[in-house]
Write an enzyme that holds these catalytic residues in place. Structure first.
Site, PDB file in Angstrom:
ATOM      1  N   ARG A 134      34.585   7.423  -5.683  1.00 58.38           N
ATOM      2  CA  ARG A 134      33.938   7.301  -6.982  1.00 58.38           C
ATOM      3  C   ARG A 134      32.515   7.845  -6.981  1.00 58.38           C
ATOM      4  O   ARG A 134      32.102   8.537  -7.918  1.00 58.38           O
ATOM      5  CB  ARG A 134      33.948   5.823  -7.422  1.00 58.38           C
ATOM      6  CG  ARG A 134      33.296   5.545  -8.776  1.00 58.38           C
ATOM      7  CD  ARG A 134      33.641   6.536  -9.854  1.00 58.38           C
ATOM      8  NE  ARG A 134      35.072   6.758 -10.008  1.00 58.38           N
ATOM      9  CZ  ARG A 134      35.604   7.784 -10.618  1.00 58.38           C
ATOM     10  NH1 ARG A 134      34.821   8.747 -11.108  1.00 58.38           N
ATOM     11  NH2 ARG A 134      36.904   7.914 -10.730  1.00 58.38           N
ATOM     12  N   LYS A 147      12.957  15.577 -20.452  1.00 53.43           N
ATOM     13  CA  LYS A 147      13.906  14.612 -21.016  1.00 53.43           C
ATOM     14  C   LYS A 147      15.067  14.449 -20.044  1.00 53.43           C
ATOM     15  O   LYS A 147      16.192  14.890 -20.276  1.00 53.43           O
ATOM     16  CB  LYS A 147      14.388  15.075 -22.386  1.00 53.43           C
ATOM     17  CG  LYS A 147      13.269  15.109 -23.429  1.00 53.43           C
ATOM     18  CD  LYS A 147      13.744  15.647 -24.767  1.00 53.43           C
ATOM     19  CE  LYS A 147      12.603  15.692 -25.765  1.00 53.43           C
ATOM     20  NZ  LYS A 147      13.021  16.251 -27.072  1.00 53.43           N
ATOM     21  N   LYS A 202      -0.058  18.380 -26.194  1.00 59.00           N
ATOM     22  CA  LYS A 202       1.016  18.178 -27.160  1.00 59.00           C
ATOM     23  C   LYS A 202       0.454  17.607 -28.452  1.00 59.00           C
ATOM     24  O   LYS A 202      -0.757  17.386 -28.572  1.00 59.00           O
ATOM     25  CB  LYS A 202       2.090  17.268 -26.547  1.00 59.00           C
ATOM     26  CG  LYS A 202       2.767  17.906 -25.329  1.00 59.00           C
ATOM     27  CD  LYS A 202       3.775  16.973 -24.690  1.00 59.00           C
ATOM     28  CE  LYS A 202       4.985  16.737 -25.553  1.00 59.00           C
ATOM     29  NZ  LYS A 202       5.780  17.984 -25.732  1.00 59.00           N
ATOM     30  N   GLU A 218       0.861  23.039 -27.577  1.00 63.79           N
ATOM     31  CA  GLU A 218       1.918  22.938 -28.589  1.00 63.79           C
ATOM     32  C   GLU A 218       1.333  23.124 -29.979  1.00 63.79           C
ATOM     33  O   GLU A 218       0.292  22.543 -30.313  1.00 63.79           O
ATOM     34  CB  GLU A 218       2.590  21.566 -28.479  1.00 63.79           C
ATOM     35  CG  GLU A 218       3.653  21.287 -29.518  1.00 63.79           C
ATOM     36  CD  GLU A 218       4.238  19.900 -29.382  1.00 63.79           C
ATOM     37  OE1 GLU A 218       4.233  19.154 -30.381  1.00 63.79           O
ATOM     38  OE2 GLU A 218       4.700  19.556 -28.266  1.00 63.79           O
ATOM     39  N   ASP A 266       6.738  24.585 -31.727  1.00 62.00           N
ATOM     40  CA  ASP A 266       7.580  23.398 -31.822  1.00 62.00           C
ATOM     41  C   ASP A 266       8.267  23.278 -33.179  1.00 62.00           C
ATOM     42  O   ASP A 266       7.616  23.309 -34.231  1.00 62.00           O
ATOM     43  CB  ASP A 266       6.725  22.144 -31.567  1.00 62.00           C
ATOM     44  CG  ASP A 266       7.570  20.895 -31.449  1.00 62.00           C
ATOM     45  OD1 ASP A 266       8.615  20.940 -30.766  1.00 62.00           O
ATOM     46  OD2 ASP A 266       7.201  19.862 -32.043  1.00 62.00           O
TER      47      ASP A 266
END
Length: 282
Positions: free
Chosen positions: A97, A132, A164, A194, A215
């Site tokens: 597994r 992320k 940012k 950004e 962005d």
């Protein structure tokens, strides 16, 4: 990935799954039993995590023989054998597994990344990941992106300075050109900034920023941004990010940006369906 990192991840994963012991296998399978098995892909995709799967079985028993037929970064078709494994049956059953989970998980990221990379050919633009990622698993996930032809963004907050939108709020009222110039004097890394509008882009074109992140702009806005930079002869890399999918990534690539970052490579991937099948036991 560094061998030490792989060993640590595998040990932690086995400790979580096996716990104090595999009570089913340990009570049903003789200590000297040996088996042969294979890892099979149940879908088309890109393989990643073969060395991790091998390490799982080797950690449980060094006498396990693991023969990879498909290596990391290589394509696999449904029904193909990824690896053949032979050795003590207990090790094969107890490690199944964890080995399959790691292989399926990373192959899912690699498969998703390859889809994006293939989609933007022949444009000269990098498909990049983001931060992320799954906490504590970033190094593995970033490896999966690289293995499929993607490029890693900054690994952590120390790798590169990046202003940012929330930094802009904190610095509200200050001249952003001065903020950027002062930051560049203090850090040894590149500086990325950004922006979420073409006006913000124009304001910082001469700030000395190394990279400007566009962005949540449409492909049309990104194309305008590229033209603005070219007309101004600004020596800056442009990166598109936000809302980029397999359906529209080619449109973004065609704008002329150098970088496209896609959080979905890691946060929205699906695992590649992989199973382990026993062939012979003695």
């Amino acid at each position: 990935m560094k061998p030490e990192y792989v060993r640590n991840i595998v040990k932690l994963a086995l400790a979580e799954d096996v716990g104090q012991g595999d009570i089913t296998t340990d009570h049903l399978v003789p200590l000297n039993a040996r088996s042969q098995a294979r890892l099979i892909s149940k879908a088309d995709g890109v393989i990643c995590g073969v060395n991790l799967a091998c390490s799982v079985f080797k950690t449980l028993n060094s006498r396990v023989i693991f023969r990879a037929l498909i290596n990391d970064g290589q394509p696999v078709h449904r029904g193909e054998t990824i690896a053949e494994i032979s050795g003590p049956t207990r090790a094969l059953l107890s490690g199944e597994r964890v080995a399959v989970n790691l292989l399926s998980f990373l192959s899912g990221i690699a498969t998703q990344t390859r889809l994006f990379v293939n989609k933007i050919k022949p444009y000269k633009v990098d498909i990049m990941d983001t931060r992320k990622t799954t906490p504590l698993l970033r190094q593995m996930e970033r490896y999966a992106v690289r293995s499929a032809g993607g490029v890693n963004h900054r690994f952590n907050l120390n790798d590169m300075a990046m202003i940012k939108d929330n930094h802009r709020v904190v610095c509200q009222g200050q001249d952003m050109n001065e903020v950027i110039k002062n930051l560049k004097k203090k850090v040894k890394t590149k500086v990325e900034v950004e922006v979420d509008s073409l006006n913000q882009l124009k304001e910082i074109l001469n700030s000395g920023a190394d990279i400007i992140l566009l962005d949540n702009m449409t492909p049309q806005q990104v194309a305008q941004a590229v033209q603005i930079c070219r007309k101004a002869k600004a020596r800056v890399l442009l990166e598109a990010s936000g809302g980029i999918t397999l359906k529209n990534v080619k449109q973004y690539a065609a704008t002329g940006v150098e970088r496209i970052s896609v959080g979905a490579l890691t946060h929205s991937r699906q695992v590649l369906n992989i199973s382990m099948e026993f062939m012979l036991t003695s």
